[in-house]
Design a protein around this motif. Sequence first.
Motif, PDB file in Angstrom:
ATOM      1  N   SER A  81     -22.365 -14.141  70.145  1.00  0.00           N
ATOM      2  CA  SER A  81     -21.901 -13.292  69.053  1.00  0.00           C
ATOM      3  C   SER A  81     -22.806 -12.073  68.962  1.00  0.00           C
ATOM      4  O   SER A  81     -23.762 -11.922  69.707  1.00  0.00           O
ATOM      5  CB  SER A  81     -21.921 -14.072  67.731  1.00  0.00           C
ATOM      6  N   GLY A  82     -22.503 -11.172  68.023  1.00  0.00           N
ATOM      7  CA  GLY A  82     -23.377 -10.054  67.719  1.00  0.00           C
ATOM      8  C   GLY A  82     -23.567  -9.085  68.869  1.00  0.00           C
ATOM      9  O   GLY A  82     -22.725  -8.910  69.745  1.00  0.00           O
ATOM     10  N   MET A  83     -24.728  -8.430  68.847  1.00  0.00           N
ATOM     11  CA  MET A  83     -25.024  -7.411  69.832  1.00  0.00           C
ATOM     12  C   MET A  83     -25.025  -7.957  71.245  1.00  0.00           C
ATOM     13  O   MET A  83     -24.500  -7.330  72.179  1.00  0.00           O
ATOM     14  CB  MET A  83     -26.380  -6.775  69.520  1.00  0.00           C
ATOM     15  N   MET A  84     -25.618  -9.152  71.455  1.00  0.00           N
ATOM     16  CA  MET A  84     -25.639  -9.734  72.794  1.00  0.00           C
ATOM     17  C   MET A  84     -24.219  -9.987  73.291  1.00  0.00           C
ATOM     18  O   MET A  84     -23.918  -9.805  74.476  1.00  0.00           O
ATOM     19  CB  MET A  84     -26.437 -11.045  72.791  1.00  0.00           C
ATOM     20  N   GLY A  85     -23.341 -10.399  72.395  1.00  0.00           N
ATOM     21  CA  GLY A  85     -21.952 -10.625  72.777  1.00  0.00           C
ATOM     22  C   GLY A  85     -21.245  -9.338  73.161  1.00  0.00           C
ATOM     23  O   GLY A  85     -20.428  -9.317  74.089  1.00  0.00           O
ATOM     24  N   MET A  86     -21.540  -8.235  72.465  1.00  0.00           N
ATOM     25  CA  MET A  86     -20.930  -6.952  72.799  1.00  0.00           C
ATOM     26  C   MET A  86     -21.363  -6.484  74.184  1.00  0.00           C
ATOM     27  O   MET A  86     -20.569  -5.923  74.951  1.00  0.00           O
ATOM     28  CB  MET A  86     -21.298  -5.913  71.746  1.00  0.00           C
ATOM     29  N   LEU A  87     -22.621  -6.705  74.523  1.00  0.00           N
ATOM     30  CA  LEU A  87     -23.090  -6.350  75.858  1.00  0.00           C
ATOM     31  C   LEU A  87     -22.516  -7.290  76.907  1.00  0.00           C
ATOM     32  O   LEU A  87     -22.179  -6.874  78.018  1.00  0.00           O
ATOM     33  CB  LEU A  87     -24.619  -6.383  75.894  1.00  0.00           C
ATOM     34  N   GLN A  88     -22.404  -8.554  76.564  1.00  0.00           N
ATOM     35  CA  GLN A  88     -21.881  -9.538  77.506  1.00  0.00           C
ATOM     36  C   GLN A  88     -20.433  -9.249  77.880  1.00  0.00           C
ATOM     37  O   GLN A  88     -20.028  -9.416  79.034  1.00  0.00           O
ATOM     38  CB  GLN A  88     -22.002 -10.948  76.903  1.00  0.00           C
ATOM     39  N   THR A  89     -19.651  -8.796  76.903  1.00  0.00           N
ATOM     40  CA  THR A  89     -18.226  -8.557  77.138  1.00  0.00           C
ATOM     41  C   THR A  89     -17.906  -7.112  77.484  1.00  0.00           C
ATOM     42  O   THR A  89     -16.739  -6.762  77.632  1.00  0.00           O
ATOM     43  CB  THR A  89     -17.424  -8.970  75.894  1.00  0.00           C
TER      44      THR A  89
END
Length: 654
Positions: free
Chosen positions: A313-321
């Motif tokens: 979730s969150g910022m890490m999720g935005m970078l992951q996706t």
Amino acid sequence: MNMDPPPLSLSLLLLSCLLAHLGQGASTETQQRTRSPAEAAEPLGRSAYQPASLLEPSVSPSLDGLLRAFIENELQECDLVLIHDDSNEYEMQLTHLLALGNVRRLVRVDTKQDLQLAMGGESRCTAYLIFLGDHAHLLDLSQSQDEAWDYKGKYIVIGFSPEELEVLAASPKGRKTKHILGIVETSDEGVWALYGNVFYRERALLRVNSWRDGRFASPGELLLRDKTSDLRGAVLKVYRWEEASISCVLRKVATFAWEPNVFYTRDEGGLRRFGVDVDVVNVLGQVLNFSVAFVEPPRGELWGDERSNGSWSGMMGMLQTGQADLGAASIYVSVTRAAVVDFSAPYDSRLSCFMARTEPPLPRWQALAFPFHLWTWLALLMALALNAAFLYVIARGGSALGPEIGALGSAGSCLYYTFGMHCDAPQARTPLRPTTQLMVGMLWLYVTILTASYSTNLTAFIIVSRPPSSIETVEELRKSGLEVAGLGEFYRMALASAGDANLQGLTETYKGHRSVETILPKVLDGTSVFLQNSAYIEYVTASRFTQKGVAATRMMKECFAPYSIALAVQKHSPLKEDLDLVLGRLRDSGLIRQYFLQSLRSAAAAQDLGGSEKESEENGVIPLTLDHLQGIFLVACLGWGASATAFLGELLLG
């Protein structure tokens, strides 16, 4: 004009040289075709490559010259990996390339798995020259989500169409690969078009050069040039612009308000972001020539946590996706996060500390006792009694030598006389005899030193409130049983992995929250402590919980786990090397610290941090209030009470 045929001996000599050349090519393949550990563990059943006769025609003689010129100009220092399949289309080129000294492997591809094993970078510079008749294997591999890919390698793809090269460059793997060069045969005989991948543009592929008549159309330009040191003004997807007919796309940066690294304020122009992390990103944009667009993670997710299904979730999720290209908000470098994102070179560091409530100060009237320790007070009381007794003995024992003043005529009067001296009260009459005078003189010296020490310390304790004893160490915090609050589960894992038993014990009382606003009230109530980085605690304490110079919160003395702070980028991002270079220069030049101080000054100008209320305390003498002097009124009240009690006793007994 007819020419005589060459002598038979010369013909035999030429034939022997030709056979020797063919044998050298086969020998080179045998020597340089080494197998990686993965290949040794799982043989791929590749058949030995058999070059065609040199007398057979090539696909295009001009392709040989193109490859030789390109390798000589740009790949001399690279290890070459030649990849082919059972197609016979490029046998001549492979035969010539095998004679080069920097060819390290020759790989035949029958399946996609064969291609996966071939994509293992084994040196600082590896170039993959791909000659495939079946293009599906490479295109399928580029679309897959596995890690079988050398993102730093140089891919030279021969024979694909421009449309296929566009698909390759725009694939999940292709858009993070630093160098992809496509060599495409045109409709004009002997003319080859060269296409290179580009980053953060509407199209992932651009024509970069041509080969015609044995030379490049633009001979001075590198085909594998640096693409990330100048992104040519890449901007938001929602806003397109054109420069020299090149449409650019995204440079999205995920962030959120997190003082003192990222500030949000509103002025006449609307929302404004500033802070050390924002300054760093803006400088990177200027140096690497890209425009910045800030995007925020969903409310309450902040940096993000790992979900049960492996996503974040969150910022890490935005970078992951792929929803963001950069992350900037005081990001800690951690092993867990490194599984889904890459980190830039660290540019700052922070300690992990505990934010606790400042306990209310002790009542001011207790300041009367603060100048001396309890045992010092007991020693002074004993000294008072001994001095009075010794003075009585001297005064009465010397009565045969002459008369003495009446104030020293009894033990009680000697005690009263000595107590008055301790209170720095002037004595109306002095002793008559030399022996008693010597004793009283020494008492005066003793009392002068004592009263000066007490008065000096008393002034300090009256002015400055004395805090009560409070929790300052991790061991005390663990024994107290207070809740340890944090944002998400990051710090729970940090505590669990700590080597200190007291830190590990805090996991039992740790509770993750989604918002700071649910934590701070509990800290002010004294029911919780907030685990966060030191700079954040210091800033929030100064900006939100300090009035008239008194802070309602504090940072415990004992901290742990210094974390490096860096930018986060997508896994295998092609920007990482250039980001690291610029960040290293910013850090070494001291500009990171300068940005930090500048952001604090901007924040102070944007909001009132209580400076006007503290002005009188910072600029000079502090006027004493009734609160400061409540102790003297307490002494007066005690005197009234004691006198009234004694008076009533005299009346009853008299």
